[in-house]
Scaffold this active site. Structure first.
Site, short mmCIF file in Angstrom:
data_model
loop_
_atom_site.label_atom_id
_atom_site.label_comp_id
_atom_site.label_asym_id
_atom_site.label_seq_id
_atom_site.Cartn_x
_atom_site.Cartn_y
_atom_site.Cartn_z
N GLU A 58 0.81 -1.19 -0.11
CA GLU A 58 0.08 -0.07 -0.04
C GLU A 58 1.00 1.25 0.19
O GLU A 58 2.16 1.12 -0.31
CB GLU A 58 -0.89 -0.06 1.28
CG GLU A 58 -0.38 -0.79 2.51
CD GLU A 58 0.58 0.19 3.18
OE1 GLU A 58 1.71 0.22 2.86
OE2 GLU A 58 0.09 0.73 4.38
N GLU A 72 4.13 1.50 1.83
CA GLU A 72 4.96 0.54 1.18
C GLU A 72 5.47 -0.78 2.33
O GLU A 72 6.76 -0.88 2.17
CB GLU A 72 6.50 1.51 0.96
CG GLU A 72 5.98 2.38 -0.15
CD GLU A 72 7.04 3.15 -1.25
OE1 GLU A 72 7.11 3.08 -2.18
OE2 GLU A 72 7.97 3.93 -0.31
#
Length: 796
Positions: free
Chosen positions: A431, A434
């Site tokens: 997401e 990271e």
């Protein structure tokens, strides 16, 4: 250079190389594309200098050293006080006053990049109190880290055009330093052994001088001759050969500094000629607005037009060496699109259009984009983030909406990206933070919005099939949002068990697994050794769900959104003296250690001013007052209007330069935050969220009924589907679907439908009365090969 001067310095290769602190006071460059140099400023001194592209740091730092030769030695960064001011509200040039804490001297500096050459100019005037009038000695110290590497540099002393010149080189990159006053002492050395700092700190005057330090972590030092004047210009230039570097240097030093400065400022002032007057909606008179636009423009490369990096900084760079080449001077499509959108919001269509062209040139043949990459397209990290594939579609749509495409055909890029999203979703490998994968509200928001925008662009291009497929897939994602990302068993805030969570990792834990957010366990990155890392996903929250409102997927004021905000505020909000700010998520370990030490793979995540802007956009959508949030973002910036990635939200630690509500040692400036602020001002001016997509809001905030659709793929083998729904079976090859509705008593077969998106599909409509599970397998059309495995989906 004396013939008797020793040739090679001792102490090779020097101590391990490190960069400097990530929090910068200022960022500078010339606006002209002819000057391919960028500089940073921290604690009153030059830190990283980048050349010939914005992703290649070449210098660790440059500063003055002072001594009287007998009683004291000082480095201006550690031992002096400094005050930095902007040269002009629009220009990225600076005036710096460095003062001795005992009042013995003051150094006035003006710092700019040459308007047309790859050099930086430091015009300097030294004031000396009477006791030191004849004894103060001023030295310049520079630590080159050529091509982003602190080791294997070569430093040497030479001459050109009758001046002593300090040189450094590595492969074909050359650096040259000289001044308009003589350098009558000069030496090359290895850091920590034979460099000028070590010599002067130990002896208060030079005791050795070396012509060369051939291979290592090197530094150059020279004394500036102040015997005839205490005002001079120091220059540092680069080139792809010794001659190129020294020519750029001498050309920059030749004209009077005042004229060069005037030209530098005029270039920057021209950038505001067509800028929208959004300062009317600021709380600080427009200072942060104009500085934000200039900073975004400065983060665009001049060799790769449209390439906008995340930040000219290396977070906690003082702990980073050659083993860690990446700072934030890389391209993330998420950051680039946010930056381009911020410039678009300011009225700058041209830079945003260049960004779109750069993205189209950087797209992979399969439609995806690297997680982050160097300007030449070489990937740095290898993760897959679906929002980063959706963001370029959103930029193309925005440019189209504002009539700013100017004939660019964005459709091929958009179609490839949409196909990638439909093939690789719905779960994202990573997401936006990271650090985790699965079903993320923020990633899904970009995914849904991107597909709706792709559908509009496809329809305008005459591709009804892709438009229809993209909308169906977006509908599928939207219909699962709450099932995937909302817990009904949250325990973070009494009385609010139902709220959005940060991420549901279930889809990445095993194909065909349970997608229930209540039962998933999330492993959090960046935790201290021995510290708990596994938590119930239902009890880890962030405010990423606000992106659902930003794009129009959910309405502001929705009770679920409001309840989720209550949880976020209880867990993540930090009330600073400058206004509210929020941390990314609970138990975040990406930040300083609680004792102030630099992040070292673990720490405690601080609050992000970026998230204050995101919250402000929500409050605007909800019809509430956003002035306090605008003011907070302005006050969370440093005194030169740079917004940090993180602030320090613990009690003051003066020894580490950490103060409650002020920047931490993470990245500063963060361009994403500056772009968020500009878009916030534009949203206030428009009376509506700038990023809102009308087609998204119309589709998902209306009562329009949509066909129930469930999608089965090899990477998402859904276990159950509702009666009366349509089950779509999707593969990346042509196939025959061999299936049974009654436990193989009877068999049906469907030929897959081809698409322009890199996959084929077969739809099975499920009757409302069906109770038996659907059983199926595949036979591939190309070679008649069977899947070799039967699958089953239960009917609820």
């Amino acid at each position: 250079m004396s013939d008797s001067q020793p040739s090679e310095a001792f102490g090779a290769p020097g101590i391990p190389a490190r960069w400097t602190r990530g929090a910068k006071d200022a960022i500078g460059t010339a606006y002209s594309a002819g000057s391919r140099l960028w500089f940073t400023l921290a604690q009153g001194t030059l830190t990283e200098i980048y050349y010939p592209t914005v992703d290649r740091p070449q210098v660790r730092d440059l500063q003055f050293l002072l001594t009287d030769g007998a009683t004291f030695f000082q480095g201006e960064r550690r031992d002096c006080d400094s005050r930095v001011e902007v040269m002009d509200p629009l220009a990225l040039g600076f005036r710096i006053v460095t003062s001795d804490r005992q009042g013995r001297f003051r150094i006035h500096k003006e710092l700019i990049a040459d308007p047309h050459l790859s050099s930086v100019l430091l015009h300097t005037r030294v004031e000396v109190a009477p006791p030191l009038s004849h004894s103060l000695r001023l030295f310049v110290l520079c630590a080159p880290h050529l091509d982003g590497i602190g080791s294997h540099n070569c430093a040497e002393i030479g001459e050109a055009v009758g001046r002593t010149v300090l040189y450094a080189h590595r492969d074909s990159t050359w650096m040259a330093i000289a001044a308009t006053v003589p350098l009558h002492y000069a030496s090359a050395g290895y850091v920590g052994a034979s460099d000028g700092w070590s010599d002067l700190a130990a002896h208060l005057h030079p005791t050795f001088a070396f012509q060369r330090a051939s291979d290592g972590n090197v530094a150059l030092c020279a004394e500036l001759d102040l015997s005839h004047t205490r005002e001079f210009t120091l220059g540092l230039a680069f080139g792809n050969a010794r001659e190129a570097a020294v020519n750029a240097l001498m050309q920059s030093l030749d004209p009077p500094f005042e004229g060069v400065r005037t030209h530098f400022v005029e270039q920057w002032r021209r950038t505001a000629e067509h800028r929208l007057p959004l300062e009317a909606h600021a709380q600080d008179g427009g200072n942060l607005y104009h500085r934000s636009v200039s900073l975004l423009l400065a983060h665009e490369d001049k060799t790769y037009p449209g390439a906008l990096i995340a930040s000219l900084s290396i977070p906690w760079g003082e702990t980073k060496g050659d083993e860690d080449l990446g700072g934030y001077h890389l391209v993330w499509t998420r950051d680039l699109v946010n930056s381009a959108s911020g410039l678009l919001a300011s009225g700058d269509h041209a830079t945003a259009r260049r960004a779109l062209l750069y993205l189209a040139a950087s797209q992979h043949p399969d439609g995806g984009f690297a997680q982050n990459f160097w300007l030449n397209g070489t990937p740095y990290w290898s993760g897959v983030q679906l929002d980063e594939v959706a963001f370029p579609i959103l930029l193309a749509w925005r440019l189209r909406r504002h009539g700013a495409l100017n004939g660019i055909d964005a459709y091929p890029m958009v179609a490839r990206a949409a196909g990638y999203l439909m093939r690789h979703g719905p779960a994202t490998q990573e997401e936006r933070w990271e650090e985790a994968g699965g079903y993320s509200p923020s990633s899904l928001a970009a995914h849904i919005a991107g597909l709706v925008c792709a559908a509009e662009i496809a329809r305008a291009h005459g591709d009804e099939q892709l438009s229809h497929l993209a909308l169906e897939y977006a509908d599928f994602l939207e219909s699962h949002l709450e099932a995937w990302t909302v817990t009904s068993e949250g325990a973070l805030l009494a009385g609010v068990p139902r709220h959005y969570i940060r991420i549901n990792p279930s889809p990445l834990l095993g194909v065909g697994g349970d997608e229930d957010p209540n039962s998933a366990t999330l492993r959090i990155a960046n935790r201290a050794p021995g510290e708990r890392a596994d938590f119930p996903a239902r009890d880890i929250v962030d405010a990423g769900f606000l992106e659902l409102v930003r794009y129009g997927i959910r309405a502001a004021g929705d009770p679920l959104i409001e309840d989720s905000l209550r949880v976020v505020d209880a867990v993540l909000k930090s009330n600073t003296p400058f206004g509210p700010c929020w941390r990314r998520y609970n138990h975040d370990g990406y930040g300083q250690h609680p004792d102030g030490e630099a992040y070292s793979g673990w720490g405690r995540g601080g609050a992000w001013p970026l998230l204050t802007g995101e919250r402000a956009h929500y409050e605007l959508a909800a019809g509430r007052d956003v002035a306090p949030y605008v003011r907070a973002m302005e006050q969370l910036a440093n005194h030169l209007n740079l917004l940090p990635e993180q602030i320090w939200d613990l009690p003051d630690l003066p020894a580490q330069f950490l103060y409650f509500g002020r920047p931490s040692g993470s990245a500063m400036p963060l361009m994403w935050a500056h772009a968020e602020y500009i878009r916030l001002l534009r949203s206030v001016a428009d009376g509506a969220v700038f990023d809102l997509i009308p087609a998204v809001a119309e589709r998902y905030r209306s009562s329009r009924r949509r066909l129930p659709l469930e999608i089965w793929k090899l990477n998402r083998q859904v276990q159950r589907v509702a009666r009366g729904a349509t089950l779509r079976l999707q593969l990346e090859a042509a196939f025959f679907l061999h299936f049974s509705r009654d436990g193989w008593a009877t068999v049906e077969e469907l030929r897959s439908t081809p698409t322009p998106c890199g996959f084929e599909y077969a739809d099975v409509a499920l009757a409302p009365a069906q109770a038996a599970p659907l059983k199926f397998t595949f036979r591939y059309a190309a070679d008649g090969r069977w899947q070799g495995q039967d699958f089953e989906v239960a009917i609820n």
